[in-house]
Design a protein around this motif. Sequence first.
Motif, mmCIF file in Angstrom:
data_model
loop_
_atom_site.group_PDB
_atom_site.id
_atom_site.type_symbol
_atom_site.label_atom_id
_atom_site.label_comp_id
_atom_site.label_asym_id
_atom_site.label_seq_id
_atom_site.Cartn_x
_atom_site.Cartn_y
_atom_site.Cartn_z
ATOM 1 N N SER A 83 0.690 -1.315 0.161
ATOM 2 C CA SER A 83 0.085 -0.053 -0.093
ATOM 3 C C SER A 83 0.835 1.451 0.015
ATOM 4 O O SER A 83 1.514 1.511 1.012
ATOM 5 C CB SER A 83 -0.780 0.098 1.272
ATOM 6 N N PRO A 84 0.662 2.134 -0.983
ATOM 7 C CA PRO A 84 1.440 3.327 -0.814
ATOM 8 C C PRO A 84 1.042 4.171 0.050
ATOM 9 O O PRO A 84 1.840 5.073 0.662
ATOM 10 C CB PRO A 84 0.933 3.936 -2.548
ATOM 11 N N ASN A 85 -0.341 4.253 0.460
ATOM 12 C CA ASN A 85 -0.936 5.124 1.672
ATOM 13 C C ASN A 85 -0.184 4.791 2.952
ATOM 14 O O ASN A 85 0.397 5.509 3.804
ATOM 15 C CB ASN A 85 -2.234 5.009 1.677
ATOM 16 N N ALA A 86 -0.006 3.372 3.021
ATOM 17 C CA ALA A 86 0.780 2.864 4.350
ATOM 18 C C ALA A 86 2.130 3.267 4.371
ATOM 19 O O ALA A 86 2.624 3.827 5.383
ATOM 20 C CB ALA A 86 0.379 1.255 4.347
ATOM 21 N N LEU A 87 2.692 3.409 3.165
ATOM 22 C CA LEU A 87 4.106 3.739 3.388
ATOM 23 C C LEU A 87 4.348 5.108 3.375
ATOM 24 O O LEU A 87 5.184 5.556 4.011
ATOM 25 C CB LEU A 87 4.832 3.085 1.902
ATOM 26 N N PHE A 88 3.147 5.894 2.804
ATOM 27 C CA PHE A 88 3.474 7.469 3.094
ATOM 28 C C PHE A 88 3.281 7.611 4.542
ATOM 29 O O PHE A 88 3.808 8.523 5.305
ATOM 30 C CB PHE A 88 2.319 8.016 2.199
ATOM 31 N N ALA A 89 2.288 6.843 5.238
ATOM 32 C CA ALA A 89 2.065 7.312 6.739
ATOM 33 C C ALA A 89 3.282 6.827 7.415
ATOM 34 O O ALA A 89 3.626 7.352 8.352
ATOM 35 C CB ALA A 89 0.830 6.330 7.224
ATOM 36 N N LEU A 90 4.022 5.633 6.932
ATOM 37 C CA LEU A 90 5.229 5.253 7.754
ATOM 38 C C LEU A 90 6.167 6.163 7.568
ATOM 39 O O LEU A 90 7.247 6.480 8.518
ATOM 40 C CB LEU A 90 5.750 3.902 6.766
ATOM 41 N N GLU A 91 6.399 6.724 6.421
ATOM 42 C CA GLU A 91 7.392 7.854 6.308
ATOM 43 C C GLU A 91 6.970 9.151 7.112
ATOM 44 O O GLU A 91 8.052 9.664 7.696
ATOM 45 C CB GLU A 91 7.558 8.419 4.987
ATOM 46 N N ARG A 92 5.800 9.495 7.071
ATOM 47 C CA ARG A 92 5.583 10.715 8.220
ATOM 48 C C ARG A 92 5.973 10.271 9.848
ATOM 49 O O ARG A 92 6.479 11.027 10.595
ATOM 50 C CB ARG A 92 4.118 10.879 8.032
ATOM 51 N N ARG A 93 5.373 9.066 10.103
ATOM 52 C CA ARG A 93 5.523 8.589 11.446
ATOM 53 C C ARG A 93 6.897 8.367 11.821
ATOM 54 O O ARG A 93 7.528 8.822 12.962
ATOM 55 C CB ARG A 93 4.890 7.042 11.507
#
Length: 274
Positions: A83-93
């Motif tokens: 999931s690209p969305n999950a990876l974006f949230a990972l980067e932010r976290r």
Amino acid sequence: MSDPMRPPVSHHHAQTSLRSDPSRPRASLRTAVVWEVLQDAVDRRVKATGRQALDVLDTGGGSGRFAVPLARLGHRVTVVDPSPNALFALERRAAEADVADRVRGVQGDAHGLFDVVERGGYDVVLCHGVLEYVDDPAEGVRNTVAALRDEGVLSLLAAGLGGAVLARALAGHFKEAKQALEDPDGRWGEGDPVPRRFTAQQLTGLVEGAGLRVGAVHGVRVFADLVPGVLVDTEPGALEALLKLEEAAAELPAFHSVATQLHVLGETGETSQG
């Protein structure tokens, strides 16, 4: 498992670790047991290798629920998620936790794992919430094990059959509970959002079939999903008491059959001597 080498769940250590991590708030009820066992295993790998920073692979790691805390401990973590969305949230976290330099997210899945990461390059591999969704769970486990170095640890977390049966029965859906009990994949019907569930015996069989020894088996969320949230939120001391109850029950085989999730720690033969 009656294994003298199995890492015990240390209640004090678990609570200290969870409270000191800002990314693990009240939801620690759902992850405390897994985090404690995982951290003990990682600590033992640090001692065995003599390296303070391990290489960790988190397959299906999503937004970094485990990856970011591991990075905060100083380890290098690669997260593979479709999931690209999950990876974006990972980067932010990771950025918010000031560990962006130790966390790398790549898009991929367990089936094509070695299209995006190297084979045999990791000290610890997490496979959490993945086997429920892959076409071939045995292949999924074999791939994650192949990502380990000669001495390493696999943390496997998957949905438990018994927990779903119990939850449907307590909700008054008796036909669905019976269907889940009898269905080869442990599903209670067409509306079931989980494609597959496992027993502890099935998961340990997958780990052993992939060439690892089973170092520990724990039931996760034995009671947490059954207790009314209002009780935990309003009763003084209820959250802490429920956490201690979860930890106490997690190691007992009798409760593995009713846990919402099951956690299996797989270790190489050499690692088990650590």
